[in-house]
Design a protein around this motif. Structure first.
Motif, mmCIF file in Angstrom:
data_model
loop_
_atom_site.group_PDB
_atom_site.id
_atom_site.type_symbol
_atom_site.label_atom_id
_atom_site.label_comp_id
_atom_site.label_asym_id
_atom_site.label_seq_id
_atom_site.Cartn_x
_atom_site.Cartn_y
_atom_site.Cartn_z
ATOM 1 N N UNK A 75 0.807 -1.237 0.000
ATOM 2 C CA UNK A 75 0.000 0.000 0.000
ATOM 3 C C UNK A 75 0.831 1.274 0.000
ATOM 4 N N UNK A 76 2.058 1.232 0.552
ATOM 5 C CA UNK A 76 2.902 2.426 0.583
ATOM 6 C C UNK A 76 3.671 2.652 -0.709
ATOM 7 N N UNK A 77 3.615 1.695 -1.641
ATOM 8 C CA UNK A 77 4.296 1.861 -2.929
ATOM 9 C C UNK A 77 3.377 2.639 -3.870
ATOM 10 N N UNK A 78 3.671 3.901 -4.050
ATOM 11 C CA UNK A 78 2.842 4.756 -4.909
ATOM 12 C C UNK A 78 3.450 4.768 -6.299
ATOM 13 N N UNK A 79 2.878 3.971 -7.190
ATOM 14 C CA UNK A 79 3.435 3.781 -8.527
ATOM 15 C C UNK A 79 2.565 4.458 -9.575
ATOM 16 N N UNK A 80 3.216 5.002 -10.586
ATOM 17 C CA UNK A 80 2.493 5.610 -11.703
ATOM 18 C C UNK A 80 1.983 4.507 -12.632
ATOM 19 N N UNK A 81 1.066 4.879 -13.519
ATOM 20 C CA UNK A 81 0.569 3.908 -14.493
ATOM 21 C C UNK A 81 1.691 3.410 -15.392
ATOM 22 N N UNK A 82 2.641 4.295 -15.711
ATOM 23 C CA UNK A 82 3.776 3.894 -16.542
ATOM 24 C C UNK A 82 4.610 2.820 -15.845
ATOM 25 N N UNK A 83 4.857 3.003 -14.554
ATOM 26 C CA UNK A 83 5.637 2.018 -13.802
ATOM 27 C C UNK A 83 4.875 0.709 -13.656
ATOM 28 N N UNK A 84 3.581 0.781 -13.395
ATOM 29 C CA UNK A 84 2.774 -0.429 -13.277
ATOM 30 C C UNK A 84 2.754 -1.207 -14.579
ATOM 31 N N UNK A 85 2.661 -0.489 -15.693
ATOM 32 C CA UNK A 85 2.666 -1.143 -16.998
ATOM 33 C C UNK A 85 3.989 -1.854 -17.243
ATOM 34 N N UNK A 86 5.100 -1.179 -16.930
ATOM 35 C CA UNK A 86 6.420 -1.781 -17.121
ATOM 36 C C UNK A 86 6.590 -3.016 -16.233
ATOM 37 N N UNK A 87 6.102 -2.942 -14.995
ATOM 38 C CA UNK A 87 6.191 -4.074 -14.074
ATOM 39 C C UNK A 87 5.407 -5.262 -14.621
#
Length: 416
Positions: A75-87
């Motif tokens: 929950x503390x990992x605030x990721x952008x959509x770009x980072x989520x897509x890459x992951x």
């Protein structure tokens, strides 16, 4: 980050579950591969099912060809959509599904945003893709991605639930345990390159750190000493050596982490995100407090170093979304201390913000250097300007030299 893998036979059911969230505004379609996306922000469940079916031959050699995966960051990992897509892309590629048809959805119906992936575990010939030890391999992949993107580990999630990260209160007692909880909570999550940036991060939790040097049996050593502080940044209580918390919080480990952070920040261009956020906030406000509140709402804390009169001589941006800690001068001159001071306190008509004075330790070449000017001495006691601090940038060094020059000038006048 935790991955949950479910294998079944209901393709339409998996697509409908995710597609309905997108169409109801509770999720987003982030990525598709070999599946049509019209780019409207909606999801055509029937059309997607038809596209997936094209890659399923009539004679499928398994009764459960559909894979439904959920990826759950801390929950503390605030990721952008770009980072989520890459992951998601890296996860699928490492798991062996990178060339399969798939759709990646982001669920936003709860505060803990997470991903859902729908794909097929059979190839176009109907042969099942190897899934031996798939959950064990998945766990190894998520651990690798956690390190690569600076995320919380699954183990640390349980620790955070047991020992929540909170500001140190020296009056509450057991300061060692409180500081230890702060150090554990931020360890591995943040990237910084100087002791000053590390101090700025610790200051959010009423903790500071000082470098100590000495010599034992002819050998020079360098170490850290941690202290609790009050809300004004003044040290309270007895300082504690880093060795009491473990080697990972000592000077040598700090140097290694700074070197690794520098590479990550440069390679992933982490400063670009916080700079864009800060510039957008600056355009919206001319009030210092409002700017800080606006940035905090975006997931970025700002630590300002100020003189007794409130003049800004240093600024550090702490981006909790990416775990990146950067002095303002690293982000560009428009976010340096002088630029922020000018932005929030524009000069009155006829009164300049700075004056031209030669620096005392600069050779007299006939040229003058623009330096910040203030009538009071530097406030704090944080050691930000000491040689041991390692945190000063050029702007803060200039400010320090100017203050020393003016102080020396006043002493000479008193002698006369």
């Amino acid at each position: 980050m935790v991955a949950k893998i479910n294998v079944g036979n209901s393709l339409y059911g998996a697509l409908a579950y995710n597609g309905e969230k997108v169409n109801e505004g509770q999720g987003r379609l982030l990525l598709t591969h070999k599946i049509f996306d019209d780019g409207t922000g909606t999801f055509d469940i029937r059309r997607a099912a038809e596209d997936f079916t094209r890659y399923l031959p009539e004679q499928v050699r398994t009764s459960k060809p559909v894979v439904h995966i959920s990826l759950n960051p801390h929950p503390d990992d605030r990721l952008t959509d770009t980072e989520l897509t890459a992951i998601a892309e890296e996860y699928l590629a490492r798991l062996g599904y990178g060339n399969q048809p798939y759709a990646v959805f982001k669920h936003e119906d709860i505060d803990r945003h997470h991903l859902h992936i729908v794909t097929l575990c059979v190839d176009e010939q109907g042969k099942k893709i190897g899934d031996s030890f798939i959950r064990r391999r998945s766990k190894n992949i998520t651990r690798t991605l956690e390190q690569q993107y600076g995320l919380h580990t699954a183990e640390r999630k349980r620790q955070t639930q047991a020992e929540p990260l909170r500001t140190v209160d020296a009056a509450a007692g057991d300061v060692k345990r409180q500081i230890g909880n702060v150090l554990k909570g931020i360890s591995g999550r943040y990237k910084f390159q100087t002791l000053g940036e590390y101090r700025a991060l610790l200051s959010l939790y009423n903790v500071t750190v000082e470098e100590c040097r000495g010599e034992v049996r002819g050998r020079e050593y360098r170490g850290f000493v941690y202290s609790a502080t009050d809300d004004r940044g003044a040290k309270v209580g007895t300082p504690l050596k880093a060795s009491r918390f473990g080697k990972r919080y000592g000077y040598e480990a700090f140097e290694r982490w700074c070197a690794a952070s520098k590479e990550q920040i440069k390679e992933r261009k982490l400063g670009d995100m916080v700079k864009a956020t800060a510039m957008a906030a600056l355009r919206r406000t001319k009030d210092r407090a409002e700017f800080i509140a606006l940035m905090k709402a975006k997931g970025v804390d700002i630590v300002l170093r100020k003189t007794d009169t409130g003049r800004i001589y240093g600024a550090t941006f702490i981006d909790h979304r990416t775990g990146c800690v950067l002095n303002g001068s690293r982000l560009g001159k428009e976010l340096s201390a002088n630029a922020l001071q000018t932005h929030f306190e524009p000069p009155r008509p006829g009164i300049p913000v700075s004056i031209s004075l030669p620096l005392s330790d600069t050779p007299d070449t006939g040229q003058q250097v623009q330096t910040p000017f203030d009538d009071d001495t530097i406030a704090g006691g944080w050691g930000l300007f000491t040689a041991e601090g390692g945190a000063t940038d050029a702007e803060e060094q200039a400010f320090m030299r100017e203050m020393q020059r003016r102080k020396k000038k006043r002493r000479n006048k008193r002698k006369i």
